[in-house]
Design a protein around this motif. Structure first.
Motif, PDB file in Angstrom:
ATOM      1  N   LEU A   8       0.852  -1.181   0.000  1.00 37.32           N
ATOM      2  CA  LEU A   8       0.000   0.000   0.000  1.00 37.32           C
ATOM      3  C   LEU A   8       0.893   1.238   0.000  1.00 37.32           C
ATOM      4  N   VAL A   9       0.465   2.294  -0.697  1.00 33.72           N
ATOM      5  CA  VAL A   9       1.217   3.543  -0.731  1.00 33.72           C
ATOM      6  C   VAL A   9       0.479   4.598   0.100  1.00 33.72           C
ATOM      7  N   ALA A  10       1.204   5.222   1.023  1.00 37.78           N
ATOM      8  CA  ALA A  10       0.642   6.279   1.866  1.00 37.78           C
ATOM      9  C   ALA A  10       1.442   7.561   1.654  1.00 37.78           C
ATOM     10  N   LEU A  11       0.761   8.690   1.732  1.00 41.57           N
ATOM     11  CA  LEU A  11       1.382  10.000   1.539  1.00 41.57           C
ATOM     12  C   LEU A  11       1.241  10.824   2.807  1.00 41.57           C
ATOM     13  N   THR A  12       2.337  11.415   3.268  1.00 41.22           N
ATOM     14  CA  THR A  12       2.279  12.382   4.348  1.00 41.22           C
ATOM     15  C   THR A  12       2.581  13.775   3.814  1.00 41.22           C
ATOM     16  N   VAL A  13       1.782  14.737   4.250  1.00 44.25           N
ATOM     17  CA  VAL A  13       1.994  16.148   3.930  1.00 44.25           C
ATOM     18  C   VAL A  13       2.303  16.827   5.264  1.00 44.25           C
ATOM     19  N   ALA A  14       3.586  17.086   5.524  1.00 46.47           N
ATOM     20  CA  ALA A  14       3.985  17.494   6.871  1.00 46.47           C
ATOM     21  C   ALA A  14       5.358  18.136   6.854  1.00 46.47           C
ATOM     22  N   GLY A  15       5.758  18.656   8.007  1.00 48.22           N
ATOM     23  CA  GLY A  15       7.078  19.239   8.167  1.00 48.22           C
ATOM     24  C   GLY A  15       8.098  18.220   8.618  1.00 48.22           C
ATOM     25  N   THR A  16       9.360  18.587   8.527  1.00 50.87           N
ATOM     26  CA  THR A  16      10.433  17.709   8.968  1.00 50.87           C
ATOM     27  C   THR A  16      10.732  17.935  10.444  1.00 50.87           C
ATOM     28  N   ASP A  17      11.395  16.961  11.043  1.00 49.58           N
ATOM     29  CA  ASP A  17      11.948  17.076  12.390  1.00 49.58           C
ATOM     30  C   ASP A  17      13.371  16.558  12.307  1.00 49.58           C
ATOM     31  N   GLY A  19      15.443  16.003  14.458  1.00 51.67           N
ATOM     32  CA  GLY A  19      15.755  15.026  15.488  1.00 51.67           C
ATOM     33  C   GLY A  19      15.183  13.647  15.220  1.00 51.67           C
ATOM     34  N   GLY A  20      14.363  13.517  14.179  1.00 49.60           N
ATOM     35  CA  GLY A  20      13.865  12.210  13.761  1.00 49.60           C
ATOM     36  C   GLY A  20      12.724  11.656  14.571  1.00 49.60           C
ATOM     37  N   ALA A  21      12.122  12.466  15.466  1.00 50.32           N
ATOM     38  CA  ALA A  21      11.084  11.936  16.349  1.00 50.32           C
ATOM     39  C   ALA A  21       9.682  12.145  15.821  1.00 50.32           C
ATOM     40  N   ALA A  22       9.452  13.262  15.157  1.00 52.09           N
ATOM     41  CA  ALA A  22       8.098  13.631  14.752  1.00 52.09           C
ATOM     42  C   ALA A  22       8.073  13.971  13.264  1.00 52.09           C
ATOM     43  N   GLY A  23       6.941  14.523  12.809  1.00 51.24           N
ATOM     44  CA  GLY A  23       6.846  14.975  11.433  1.00 51.24           C
ATOM     45  C   GLY A  23       7.046  13.876  10.413  1.00 51.24           C
ATOM     46  N   VAL A  24       7.639  14.255   9.297  1.00 54.32           N
ATOM     47  CA  VAL A  24       7.830  13.327   8.187  1.00 54.32           C
ATOM     48  C   VAL A  24       8.622  12.091   8.607  1.00 54.32           C
ATOM     49  N   ALA A  25       9.616  12.274   9.475  1.00 52.19           N
ATOM     50  CA  ALA A  25      10.420  11.127   9.924  1.00 52.19           C
ATOM     51  C   ALA A  25       9.547  10.097  10.628  1.00 52.19           C
ATOM     52  N   ALA A  26       8.693  10.555  11.545  1.00 52.61           N
ATOM     53  CA  ALA A  26       7.803   9.637  12.254  1.00 52.61           C
ATOM     54  C   ALA A  26       6.822   8.974  11.298  1.00 52.61           C
ATOM     55  N   ASP A  27       6.298   9.755  10.365  1.00 50.00           N
ATOM     56  CA  ASP A  27       5.306   9.218   9.438  1.00 50.00           C
ATOM     57  C   ASP A  27       5.901   8.126   8.549  1.00 50.00           C
ATOM     58  N   LEU A  28       7.055   8.407   7.963  1.00 43.74           N
ATOM     59  CA  LEU A  28       7.652   7.434   7.043  1.00 43.74           C
ATOM     60  C   LEU A  28       8.082   6.163   7.759  1.00 43.74           C
ATOM     61  N   THR A  29       8.632   6.299   8.972  1.00 45.30           N
ATOM     62  CA  THR A  29       9.035   5.097   9.700  1.00 45.30           C
ATOM     63  C   THR A  29       7.820   4.296  10.153  1.00 45.30           C
ATOM     64  N   THR A  30       6.748   4.974  10.504  1.00 44.66           N
ATOM     65  CA  THR A  30       5.517   4.262  10.875  1.00 44.66           C
ATOM     66  C   THR A  30       4.928   3.547   9.676  1.00 44.66           C
ATOM     67  N   PHE A  31       4.866   4.232   8.539  1.00 45.21           N
ATOM     68  CA  PHE A  31       4.396   3.565   7.319  1.00 45.21           C
ATOM     69  C   PHE A  31       5.198   2.286   7.067  1.00 45.21           C
ATOM     70  N   ALA A  32       6.512   2.400   7.151  1.00 40.74           N
ATOM     71  CA  ALA A  32       7.369   1.249   6.869  1.00 40.74           C
ATOM     72  C   ALA A  32       7.153   0.127   7.876  1.00 40.74           C
ATOM     73  N   THR A 209       4.284  11.071  19.303  1.00 38.41           N
ATOM     74  CA  THR A 209       3.163  10.136  19.463  1.00 38.41           C
ATOM     75  C   THR A 209       1.988  10.506  18.556  1.00 38.41           C
ATOM     76  N   GLY A 210       1.669  11.811  18.443  1.00 30.52           N
ATOM     77  CA  GLY A 210       0.540  12.211  17.609  1.00 30.52           C
ATOM     78  C   GLY A 210       0.766  11.898  16.148  1.00 30.52           C
ATOM     79  N   CYS A 211       1.967  12.182  15.665  1.00 25.05           N
ATOM     80  CA  CYS A 211       2.311  11.873  14.271  1.00 25.05           C
ATOM     81  C   CYS A 211       2.233  10.374  14.020  1.00 25.05           C
ATOM     82  N   THR A 212       2.774   9.607  14.965  1.00 20.75           N
ATOM     83  CA  THR A 212       2.796   8.157  14.830  1.00 20.75           C
ATOM     84  C   THR A 212       1.391   7.581  14.791  1.00 20.75           C
ATOM     85  N   PHE A 213       0.537   8.058  15.686  1.00 18.02           N
ATOM     86  CA  PHE A 213      -0.843   7.571  15.718  1.00 18.02           C
ATOM     87  C   PHE A 213      -1.558   7.869  14.401  1.00 18.02           C
ATOM     88  N   SER A 214      -1.475   9.102  13.933  1.00 19.55           N
ATOM     89  CA  SER A 214      -2.207   9.473  12.722  1.00 19.55           C
ATOM     90  C   SER A 214      -1.664   8.752  11.492  1.00 19.55           C
TER      91      SER A 214
END
Length: 273
Positions: A8-17, A19-32, A209-214
């Motif tokens: 499945l392909v998922a798209l995040t529209v978000a800012g970077t972090d 520190g790798g904890a939130a934002g696009v980093a959290a979204d992409l690692t959660t997708f994976a 946590t919020g980025c990861t959940f969503s």
């Protein structure tokens, strides 16, 4: 010859972090971690670590639109989630996403550190435009109250219903600080209210946590799961990630959620703490 299934392909529209904890980093690692292929449209670049947000560089709406168009024009996106949008103009880009795509809106307005990431124009854009397009909105308590203008004494269920009146289903995450149980208030498409509970995980490794959940919710919705089932699955994913990060010692502030898999496929380096 072993055949592998196309993810499945998922798209995040978000800012970077950074520190790798939130934002696009959290979204992409959660997708994976959930077996999805992650794509992104970056809305802002932040200089950020576990202690706070030190600098924010906003991208223009045209830059964000170009990224979205590139992804949608080439890949079979099944679900979209948003994080930090930053400006009302970027928020308008989200409203133009194809109507058939499930859209999870995480209305990032204030960072964990307290840094302001969305002004009143952004709040108005969410309220007047973005929420009407969203499939589900996933605010924390402070974000939800700001979006509907609710005071601190208004019941969480009433705040969630006020958000639902603006268009989307709702998952109001979290609960009372210090409580033994985390209570996510879910208002489904028909306005039915349900509370999903799990024991609170005591940890300071909770940045993202919020980025990861969503992000997890978007993947499950993209796979066709009903909202309550998808929210429960996302909640379980985040709770497991928090239990893993409880043993981490990263950064001087609130450390990152553990998006990594539960079992490390590589042997530990003896020099690592």
């Amino acid at each position: 010859m072993t055949r592998t299934r196309t993810p499945l392909v998922a798209l995040t529209v978000a800012g970077t972090d950074s520190g790798g904890a939130a934002g696009v980093a959290a979204d992409l690692t959660t997708f994976a971690a959930l077996g999805a292929h992650g794509t992104c449209a970056v809305t802002a670049v932040t200089a950020q670590d576990t202690t706070g947000v030190h600098r924010v560089v906003q991208l223009s709406a045209e830059d964000v639109q170009a990224q979205v168009d590139a992804v949608l024009g080439d890949l079979p996106v099944a679900a979209v989630k948003t994080g930090m949008l930053g400006t009302a103009q970027v928020a308008r880009v989200v409203t133009g996403l194809p109507a058939h795509l499930p859209l999870v809106v995480d209305p990032v307005l204030v960072a964990t550190s307290g840094a302001e990431l969305g002004d009143e124009a952004v709040v108005a854009a969410y309220r007047d435009h973005v929420l009407a397009r969203a499939t589900v909105v996933t605010p924390n308590d402070d974000e939800a109250r700001r979006l509907v203008g609710a005071g601190p004494d208004e019941a969480r269920e009433d705040v969630a219903l006020a958000l639902h009146a603006l268009g989307p289903a709702v998952v109001l995450t979290g609960g009372d600080p210090g409580a033994a149980t985390c209570r996510d208030v879910v208002v489904d498409e028909r306005g039915h209210v349900r509370v999903l509970e799990h024991p609170t995980v005591p940890t300071t490794g909770d940045h993202g946590t919020g980025c990861t959940f969503s992000a997890a919710l978007a993947v499950h919705l993209g796979r066709g799961r009903p909202l309550v089932d998808a929210a429960a699955a996302a909640q379980s994913f985040v709770a497991a990630a928090l239990r893993r990060s409880a043993g981490w010692h990263l950064g001087r502030g609130h450390g990152p959620v553990a998006h990594t898999c539960p079992r490390d496929p590589y042997p530990r380096n003896p020099q690592e703490s």
